[in-house]
Design a protein around this motif. Structure first.
Motif, PDB file in Angstrom:
ATOM      1  N   PHE A 202       0.819  -1.210   0.000  1.00 32.50           N
ATOM      2  CA  PHE A 202       0.000   0.000   0.000  1.00 32.50           C
ATOM      3  C   PHE A 202       0.856   1.266   0.000  1.00 32.50           C
ATOM      4  CE2 PHE A 202       0.974  -0.562   4.459  1.00 32.50           C
ATOM      5  CZ  PHE A 202       1.034   0.735   4.978  1.00 32.50           C
ATOM      6  N   ILE A 203       2.100   1.173   0.484  1.00 28.62           N
ATOM      7  CA  ILE A 203       2.940   2.377   0.571  1.00 28.62           C
ATOM      8  C   ILE A 203       3.233   2.946  -0.817  1.00 28.62           C
ATOM      9  CG2 ILE A 203       5.155   3.291   1.353  1.00 28.62           C
ATOM     10  CD1 ILE A 203       5.087   1.262   3.638  1.00 28.62           C
ATOM     11  N   PRO A 204       3.764   2.143  -1.760  1.00 28.68           N
ATOM     12  CA  PRO A 204       3.976   2.706  -3.106  1.00 28.68           C
ATOM     13  C   PRO A 204       2.686   2.809  -3.915  1.00 28.68           C
ATOM     14  CG  PRO A 204       4.739   0.440  -3.037  1.00 28.68           C
ATOM     15  CD  PRO A 204       4.378   0.802  -1.633  1.00 28.68           C
ATOM     16  N   GLU A 205       1.789   1.840  -3.754  1.00 27.27           N
ATOM     17  CA  GLU A 205       0.606   1.803  -4.612  1.00 27.27           C
ATOM     18  C   GLU A 205      -0.395   2.906  -4.293  1.00 27.27           C
ATOM     19  OE1 GLU A 205      -0.978  -2.138  -4.393  1.00 27.27           O
ATOM     20  OE2 GLU A 205       0.650  -3.022  -5.588  1.00 27.27           O
ATOM     21  N   GLU A 206      -0.543   3.251  -3.009  1.00 27.31           N
ATOM     22  CA  GLU A 206      -1.539   4.248  -2.617  1.00 27.31           C
ATOM     23  C   GLU A 206      -0.932   5.616  -2.316  1.00 27.31           C
ATOM     24  OE1 GLU A 206      -4.448   2.969   0.274  1.00 27.31           O
ATOM     25  OE2 GLU A 206      -4.036   0.855  -0.184  1.00 27.31           O
ATOM     26  N   TYR A 207       0.328   5.635  -1.909  1.00 23.45           N
ATOM     27  CA  TYR A 207       0.928   6.898  -1.506  1.00 23.45           C
ATOM     28  C   TYR A 207       2.096   7.330  -2.387  1.00 23.45           C
ATOM     29  CZ  TYR A 207      -1.888   6.110   2.664  1.00 23.45           C
ATOM     30  OH  TYR A 207      -2.926   5.880   3.522  1.00 23.45           O
ATOM     31  N   GLY A 208       2.499   6.481  -3.341  1.00 18.53           N
ATOM     32  CA  GLY A 208       3.563   6.846  -4.265  1.00 18.53           C
ATOM     33  C   GLY A 208       4.925   6.993  -3.619  1.00 18.53           C
ATOM     34  N   LEU A 209       5.153   6.240  -2.539  1.00 22.26           N
ATOM     35  CA  LEU A 209       6.427   6.318  -1.827  1.00 22.26           C
ATOM     36  C   LEU A 209       7.185   4.993  -1.956  1.00 22.26           C
ATOM     37  CD1 LEU A 209       5.131   7.995   1.465  1.00 22.26           C
ATOM     38  CD2 LEU A 209       6.492   9.096  -0.325  1.00 22.26           C
ATOM     39  N   PRO A 210       8.485   5.038  -2.226  1.00 24.28           N
ATOM     40  CA  PRO A 210       9.259   3.797  -2.299  1.00 24.28           C
ATOM     41  C   PRO A 210       9.387   3.141  -0.932  1.00 24.28           C
ATOM     42  CG  PRO A 210      10.700   5.707  -2.494  1.00 24.28           C
ATOM     43  CD  PRO A 210       9.299   6.227  -2.525  1.00 24.28           C
ATOM     44  N   ALA A 211       9.447   1.823  -0.936  1.00 25.44           N
ATOM     45  CA  ALA A 211       9.556   1.061   0.313  1.00 25.44           C
ATOM     46  C   ALA A 211      10.401  -0.176   0.062  1.00 25.44           C
ATOM     47  CB  ALA A 211       8.174   0.663   0.825  1.00 25.44           C
ATOM     48  N   VAL A 212      11.245  -0.517   1.038  1.00 24.13           N
ATOM     49  CA  VAL A 212      12.108  -1.685   0.924  1.00 24.13           C
ATOM     50  C   VAL A 212      12.045  -2.481   2.222  1.00 24.13           C
ATOM     51  CG1 VAL A 212      14.473  -2.513   0.625  1.00 24.13           C
ATOM     52  CG2 VAL A 212      13.674  -0.547  -0.690  1.00 24.13           C
ATOM     53  N   ILE A 213      11.758  -3.767   2.116  1.00 25.43           N
ATOM     54  CA  ILE A 213      11.791  -4.670   3.274  1.00 25.43           C
ATOM     55  C   ILE A 213      13.228  -5.112   3.472  1.00 25.43           C
ATOM     56  CG2 ILE A 213      10.975  -6.848   4.238  1.00 25.43           C
ATOM     57  CD1 ILE A 213       8.500  -6.561   2.377  1.00 25.43           C
ATOM     58  N   ALA A 214      13.747  -4.927   4.688  1.00 23.40           N
ATOM     59  CA  ALA A 214      15.174  -5.168   4.915  1.00 23.40           C
ATOM     60  C   ALA A 214      15.421  -6.082   6.097  1.00 23.40           C
ATOM     61  CB  ALA A 214      15.894  -3.835   5.149  1.00 23.40           C
ATOM     62  N   GLY A 215      16.572  -6.757   6.041  1.00 20.67           N
ATOM     63  CA  GLY A 215      17.073  -7.505   7.185  1.00 20.67           C
ATOM     64  C   GLY A 215      17.790  -6.577   8.142  1.00 20.67           C
ATOM     65  N   PHE A 216      18.612  -7.123   9.019  1.00 16.90           N
ATOM     66  CA  PHE A 216      19.114  -6.333  10.141  1.00 16.90           C
ATOM     67  C   PHE A 216      20.635  -6.228  10.222  1.00 16.90           C
ATOM     68  CE2 PHE A 216      14.929  -7.940  11.004  1.00 16.90           C
ATOM     69  CZ  PHE A 216      14.276  -6.812  11.450  1.00 16.90           C
ATOM     70  N   GLU A 217      21.345  -6.822   9.270  1.00 17.74           N
ATOM     71  CA  GLU A 217      22.791  -6.655   9.213  1.00 17.74           C
ATOM     72  C   GLU A 217      23.113  -5.330   8.524  1.00 17.74           C
ATOM     73  OE1 GLU A 217      25.001  -8.611  10.681  1.00 17.74           O
ATOM     74  OE2 GLU A 217      23.305  -9.810  11.408  1.00 17.74           O
ATOM     75  N   PRO A 218      24.289  -4.745   8.809  1.00 21.65           N
ATOM     76  CA  PRO A 218      24.641  -3.471   8.174  1.00 21.65           C
ATOM     77  C   PRO A 218      24.532  -3.504   6.653  1.00 21.65           C
ATOM     78  CG  PRO A 218      26.178  -3.939   9.945  1.00 21.65           C
ATOM     79  CD  PRO A 218      25.307  -5.157   9.802  1.00 21.65           C
TER      80      PRO A 218
END
Length: 357
Positions: A202-218
Motif C-alpha cells: 500500500f505504501i507505493p501503490e496508494e501513496y507513491g512512496l518507495p519502500a524496501v523490506i530489509a534484514g538487520f545486518e549493516p
C-alpha cells in the motif's frame, strides 16, 4: 565496527545515485538499534537523513495505558507477567513503573513469552496471572497460541491485557499527518515475515512512496538505503523485498490464521499518533474469559497526560532523539522519563548507547 567490502561498496553506490536531500524512515525498532550500533548515520552522505518511526511497541504504548496496568498490578491476588522492557516504562507520573510497584508489594514477574505466563498460571491456580501482551504482528501470534492453549487446558486464572498493535494503520496515519516529511520507508523485516510483502504494498501503490523490506545486518540496511535512493533518483516508487530469506509474498499463513481466529482489530491509542481505527488487537468474544481488560475493568483516565518528554515526536519522526530537551540530561537509561529511553528498541536508548558512532 569493522566494515566489509560490501558495506564500503554500498556506501559508494548510495553516493553515486545522486538523489537530492531525502529523509528516510526505518519503521522497526530493531533497525533503529542496528543503525545506531553500526554507526550508519555518520557514514551516509549529508543529503540522506534517517529518522525512526513507530516501530517500538513499548514506545508507542501511551502513558494512560501504562497507568491502567499500574493500577491493575495493585489488585489483590493478581500477578502481572511482562517482558522486561515494560517493567521500567513510566506512566503519566515520572518514576512510577511496574518496577516501582513491585517494590511496593505488587506481584510482577519478568518473562520471555506468553507461554511462560501460561505456565505461571498453571503453577499458581490461586492467583490471577495477567500477561501484558505488547508488540506488533510479530509477537501477537504467540499470544494467540497461549490464549487458545489456556482455553484447552481450562486455565481460567490466565488472562491477557492486550496492548498489541497493527503496523499498517499506524503508517497510514503517519503518512496522512500534516507534518509528514518522509520520502521512503525501510520496512520492518520481522513484521513482514508475518504479513508478507503484501502487507506493505500500500505504501507505493496508494501513496507513491518507495519502500524496501530489509534484514538487520549493516549490509542489508545499506542495501535498503541504496534501493530507496535509487528509486528516488529515478522517480519511481515500488516495494522491494531485500529480505527474501525470511519474508515471502504471502507471509506466514499459519501465524496470520491464528491472529484472525483469536483477535479482532479495533480502534486503539498510540503515543504520538492518537487514536487510530483498526490498529489494536483485542480478543474476540469467544475468548472473552481470557481478556484481562474485560475481567478487571480498569478505568481509562485520559486526563492523566503524558510524561514531560517528546517520545511521541521521536517515534513519529518529527524530531531526532537529541532534539528533545530532556535527552541525556534529566532523561537517561538509568533514570528514564519516557519509554524511548527504556526500551531495547527505543530510538533515544539507541542514540544514547551508541552516541559518537
Amino acid at each position: 565496527m569493522p566494515w566489509s567490502e560490501d558495506c564500503t561498496g554500498l556506501l559508494k553506490k548510495i553516493q553515486a545515485t545522486g538523489c537530492g536531500p531525502v529523509t528516510l524512515m526505518e519503521v522497526c525498532g530493531s533497525h533503529t538499534m542496528a543503525i545506531a550500533k553500526s554507526g550508519i548515520k555518520s557514514l551516509l552522505p549529508e543529503n540522506i537523513r534517517l529518522l525512526s518511526g513507530p516501530g517500538c511497541p513499548v514506545c508507542v504504548t501511551p502513558a494512560e495505558e501504562i497507568d491502567r496496568v499500574l493500577e491493575l498490578a495493585m489488585e489483590p491476588g493478581v500477578i502481572i507477567a511482562s517482558y522486561g522492557d515494560m517493567l521500567r516504562v513510566p506512566g503519566s507520573r515520572p518514576g512510577d513503573s511496574l518496577e516501582r510497584r513491585r517494590a511496593l508489594g505488587a506481584q510482577v514477574k519478568m518473562l520471555y513469552s506468553a507461554m511462560d505466563a501460561l505456565e505461571l498460571a498453571a503453577e499458581n491456580r490461586d492467583r490471577e496471572v495477567v500477561f501484558l501482551a505488547v508488540g506488533f504482528e510479530t509477537t501477537a501470534p504467540g499470544t494467540a497460541a497461549a490464549v487458545m492453549e489456556a482455553r484447552e487446558r481450562g486455565l481460567e486464572n490466565f488472562s491477557v491485557f492486550s496492548l498489541l498493535k497493527s503496523v499498517e494503520p499506524a503508517l497510514r496515519a503517519l503518512i496522512a499527518s500534516e507534518d509528514f516529511r518522509v520520502q521512503g520507508f525501510i520496512c520492518p523485516g520481522h513484521v513482514a515475515s508475518i504479513v508478507g510483502e503484501e502487507g506493505f504494498k500500500f505504501i507505493p501503490e496508494e501513496y507513491g512512496l518507495p519502500a524496501v523490506i530489509a534484514g538487520f545486518e549493516p549490509e542489508e540496511i545499506l542495501t535498503a538505503i541504496y534501493r530507496l535512493t535509487r528509486q528516488l533518483s529515478e522517480g519511481t516508487a515500488a516495494l522491494e523485498n531485500c529480505y527474501k530469506r525470511a519474508v515471502r509474498p504471502e507471509g506466514n499463513p499459519l501465524a496470520r490464521s491464528m491472529l484472525e481466529r483469536c483477535f479482532r482489530l479495533c480502534r486503539d491509542r498510540w503515543r504520538g499518533l492518537g487514536e487510530i481505527e483498526g490498529s489494536g488487537f483485542k480478543l474476540r468474544e469467544e475468548f472473552a474469559a481470557f481478556d484481562g481488560e474485560e475481567k478487571f475493568r480498569i478505568e481509562l483516565k485520559p486526563g492523566a497526560g503524558a510524561p514531560p518528554c517528546r517520545c511521541g515526536d521521536v517515534i513519529c519522526g518529527r524530531i531526532a532523539p537529541e532534539d528533545c530537551p530532556m535527552y541525556g540530561r534529566s532523561c537517561t537509561p538509568e533514570e528514564p522519563v519516557g519509554p524511548c529511553m527504556v526500551s531495547t528498541e527505543g530510538a533515544c536508548a539507541a542514540a544514547y548507547k551508541y552516541r559518537g558512532l
